[in-house]
Design an enzyme around this catalytic site. Structure first.
Site: not given
Length: 448
Positions: A104, A241, A243, A245
């Site tokens: 992340s 960010d 990833d 999400d």
């Protein structure tokens, strides 16, 4: 040894904490546990595997895929895609499980392993514990035609982008947006989705090389996006960010718009549209007190959960709520996805700007943020926070000082080796002073 799974999968330093061996063994264990729950008997189990662009993701995804295939699971290799895209594709393809290799917002040297169950849902604690317990279990290896097969999921990005655009209440024609992809997993699909929805798009932080993810760009480093929005005269900016999400935003003046403000804007919009289930927003204890005050004025109930979008999700599903999230920019729109989706959140925010004709700066004024200070205290025993009497006494004293005008929250991080100290007060100076005082107490009494 502590619990392997944290608040968001298994995470740590790649090739030291998160090794190829661990990735392979975890994927085998997950196949067996989720296989039993998914009733694999009588059909070939299937999985969707994706990753962010970290260099370590290349060998870790190979290990996961090898583990799954060795356990008799057919694998759709989606390559580099956002975490929410893998959740969506797991459901869309009716796969038995999904796996994402990503840390992340963490720095590049870290990586993580996250699992989704059938339908693209995050795992609850009991299932994670069952997977961990299965790591050392004996198992019968399939042979011959019973081993899993691996195929590339070439149309994964197109499926995901089409899903995002179809969720929008209105198009974005005439809107100028800058996207900061953090050199991460959304570097291609997020700009594609905004353009498909009609927006004029400029992109920064979208040249991943395996080493630069989250480095000076993205939701944890808004400076580049703030400058780009002002320089290009854009209506707003969207920051992801690694990833994707998460979504944070920047208004046309370059001022940041955080997750609490985004949730407040979307809650009011959904309440007007009749899609805010039970007129309720689900947020974590980390959300700013100003958001709770604003939602109370709007007649919207706010439910609080522990920190982590998985706990927000659990409460949303249990109560049938449609909107929830975190101050960090994890926003869950349960009608359209099973997890936080930074691209979808950004699209919905842009759609609200376009539909109202009001600038994001004005929409964000729905709430006033209380000054907030947070310090991540490193080099301490984060697991001893709740049991340490001097630390808890200091928290109680600070809470009494701020009673009615602010609040204190001190907790261990579920994703990093730190203790988070957060203080809200009437002035920035007061918040900073109390926060630093508590951080010093944590260092004094919990140092390793």
């Amino acid at each position: 040894m502590g619990r392997l799974f944290g608040t968001d999968g298994v995470r740590g330093l790649a090739n030291r904490d998160i090794t190829a061996e661990l990735a392979l063994n975890l994927s085998v264990a997950a196949a067996h546990v989720l296989g039993d729950r998914g009733d694999f008997a009588g059909h070939r189990p299937r999985a969707v595997v994706g990753r962010d662009p970290r260099a370590s993701g290349e060998f870790l995804s190979a290990a996961v895929i090898a583990g799954l295939a060795s356990a008799g699971v057919d694998v759709h290799d989606a390559g580099v895609l956002p975490t929410p895209a893998i959740a969506y594709l797991t459901a869309e393809l009716d796969a038995d499980l999904g796996v994402v290799l990503s840390a992340s917002h963490n720095p590049m040297p870290d990586n993580g392993i996250k699992f989704f169950a059938r339908g693209g849902h995050k795992l609850d604690d009991a299932i994670e514990d069952a997977i961990e317990a299965q790591l050392d279990a004996q198992w019968q290896r399939p042979t011959g035609a019973d081993v899993g097969r691996v195929v590339p999921l070439t149309d994964g990005p197109a499926r995901y982008v089409a899903h995002l655009v179809s969720a929008l209440p209105n198009r974005l024609d005439g809107l100028h947006v800058v996207i900061d992809a953090a050199h991460g997993a959304a570097s291609i699909v997020s700009p594609q989705a905004f353009r498909a929805a009609g927006a004029t798009v400029d992109v920064i932080g979208a040249d991943p090389d395996g080493l630069n993810i989250n480095d000076g760009y993205g939701s944890t480093h808004l400076g580049m996006l703030q400058s780009a929005v002002v320089e290009k005269g854009a209506d707003l900016g969207i920051a992801h960010d690694g990833d994707a999400d998460r979504c944070l935003a920047v208004d046309h003046t370059g001022a940041p718009v955080d997750g609490d403000q985004i949730m407040s804007i979307l809650a009011v919009a959904m309440r007007e549209q009749g899609t805010l289930a039970h007129d309720t927003l689900v947020a974590t204890v980390m959300s700013n007190l100003g958001m709770f005050q604003a939602m109370d004025r709007e007649g919207i109930t706010v439910r609080q959960t522990g920190v982590g979008d998985r706990y927000v999700l659990e409460d949303m599903k249990a109560g049938g709520y449609s909107l929830g999230g975190e101050q960090s920019g994890h926003v869950v729109l349960l009608q359209h996805g099973t997890t936080g989706d930074g691209t979808l959140t950004g699209l919905m925010l842009a759609a609200r700007v376009r539909a109202t004709g009001r600038p994001l700066r004005e929409l964000a004024e729905v709430m006033s943020r209380l000054p907030q200070k947070m310090i991540n205290v490193k080099g301490v025993d984060k697991n001893a926070v709740e049991a340490n009497e001097p630390v808890q006494a200091a928290v109680a004293q600070a809470s009494q000082e701020l009673s009615g005008t602010g609040r204190v929250l001190l907790r261990k991080s579920g994703t990093e080796p730190v203790v988070r100290v957060m203080v809200e007060a009437q002035t920035p100076e007061e918040a900073s002073a109390v926060c630093h005082r508590l951080a010093d107490v944590v260092r004094e009494h919990l140092s390793l």
